[in-house]
Scaffold this active site. Structure first.
Site, short mmCIF file in Angstrom:
data_model
loop_
_atom_site.label_atom_id
_atom_site.label_comp_id
_atom_site.label_asym_id
_atom_site.label_seq_id
_atom_site.Cartn_x
_atom_site.Cartn_y
_atom_site.Cartn_z
N ASN A 9 0.88 -1.17 0.00
CA ASN A 9 0.00 0.00 0.00
C ASN A 9 0.91 1.22 0.00
OD1 ASN A 9 -1.37 2.35 0.94
ND2 ASN A 9 -3.10 1.06 1.56
N GLU A 36 -3.82 1.93 -3.03
CA GLU A 36 -3.93 3.36 -2.71
C GLU A 36 -3.00 4.20 -3.58
OE1 GLU A 36 -4.42 3.81 1.91
OE2 GLU A 36 -5.55 5.37 0.85
N TYR A 107 -7.77 -3.74 -2.63
CA TYR A 107 -7.73 -2.75 -1.56
C TYR A 107 -9.12 -2.73 -0.90
CZ TYR A 107 -7.53 1.79 0.79
OH TYR A 107 -7.60 2.80 1.72
N ASP A 150 -4.04 -4.92 0.47
CA ASP A 150 -4.37 -4.35 1.77
C ASP A 150 -5.80 -4.75 2.06
OD1 ASP A 150 -4.95 -2.92 4.00
OD2 ASP A 150 -4.61 -0.93 3.11
N ASN A 152 -7.11 -4.73 5.02
CA ASN A 152 -7.56 -3.89 6.14
C ASN A 152 -8.14 -4.69 7.31
OD1 ASN A 152 -7.04 -1.02 6.11
ND2 ASN A 152 -8.16 -0.93 4.17
N HIS A 253 2.46 1.69 5.32
CA HIS A 253 2.53 0.23 5.13
C HIS A 253 3.92 -0.18 4.65
CE1 HIS A 253 -1.94 -0.61 5.03
NE2 HIS A 253 -1.94 0.70 4.87
#
Length: 262
Positions: A9, A36, A107, A150, A152, A253
């Site tokens: 990321n 991102e 993402y 990612d 999350n 990250h």
DNA sequence: ATGGTCGGCACCCGA
């Protein structure tokens, strides 16, 4: 054939172009998946990447937010990009290598601050995003696939700096972890990073807000590499490049790596 | 319980 893949990321590919170049020059993964990017695809700076041998890319972008890209030294063809939960966000792109391996780069929505979909729409969107990923994987019956990104979510107790303190914090709540597990199961995916590094605290993200991220070490493992079971035994040499979190003007990250002998 | 730091973009939203 053996290839090394990294996921990172980057939190703005344009601002951090020099860091991407540093990673490519020093670590030379065959494939680098970015999240991102915060850029329309046509504004991703490609010249320097090309000069280092990364002449192939598949990507989805938008202005200011989200954005995913796969940079590759190996030929890669666009294998689509989904808009799970119909958010209109650039959060997924897939590419297929010539050896038939498909790479999914995700993402997943961060989910906002409060882990309650009644008062926080973003949390509901995160859960819905994962549910739609799960349903798509069930329908598709994935083979020879790698999923990175990612996500999350830090699923394990040793994926966060303090499991007890994190239980009510978005990224480590039970319902998110259940949703992630269902998604992983539906695709028949193995967590490659934890296959290779089964024991111990392991993080890929540290907040910008900590005074001294390295000393405090209040990290979370939000970035993942998964592989379907037909190729999971080909994977090895997983690692997190923690040093990158300490580079000048860093992403929050760190890149995660794995190598596949296929 | 609160605030702490970033990036994009043009005011605050998202993380």
């Amino acid at each position: 054939m053996s290839f090394t893949l990294a996921t990172w990321n980057i939190n703005s590919v344009r601002l951090r172009e020099p860091l991407v170049l540093k990673l490519l020059a020093e670590e030379s993964p065959d494939v680098l998946c970015l999240q991102e990017c915060k850029s329309p695809v046509e504004k991703i700076p490609l010249e320097g990447f090309h000069a280092l041998g990364y002449t192939h890319m598949v990507a989805r972008g938008q202005k200011g937010y989200n954005g995913v890209a796969i940079l590759s030294k190996l030929p890669i063809k666009d294998a689509g990009g989904a808009d799970y939960a119909s958010l209109g966000h650039a959060r997924h792109v897939a590419g297929q290598l010539e050896n038939g391996v498909t790479i999914h780069n995700f993402y997943v929505p961060a989910g906002g601050d409060k882990p309650d979909r009644e008062i926080n729409e973003k949390f509901g969107q995160k859960l819905d995003y994962l549910t739609e990923m799960r349903d798509a994987f069930r329908a598709e019956k994935l083979q020879k696939s790698i999923l990175v990104g990612d996500l999350n979510i830090a699923p394990r107790e040793d994926d966060v700096w303090d499991h007890k303190k994190m239980r009510k914090i978005v990224s480590h709540t039970e319902i998110e972890i259940e949703h992630l597990a269902e998604t992983q199961e539906a695709g028949g995916f193995i967590d490659i990073t934890r296959q290779d590094i089964p024991e111990g605290l392991l993080y890929s993200w540290w907040s910008y807000r900590a005074k001294d991220w390295d000393a405090a070490d209040k990290g979370r493992r939000l970035d993942h590499i998964w592989g379907t079971s037909d190729i999971s035994n080909a994977a090895h040499s997983s690692r997190v490049l923690r040093d990158a979190r300490g580079w000048t003007q860093p992403s929050d990250h760190a890149p995660v790596f794995a190598t596949f002998d296929l």
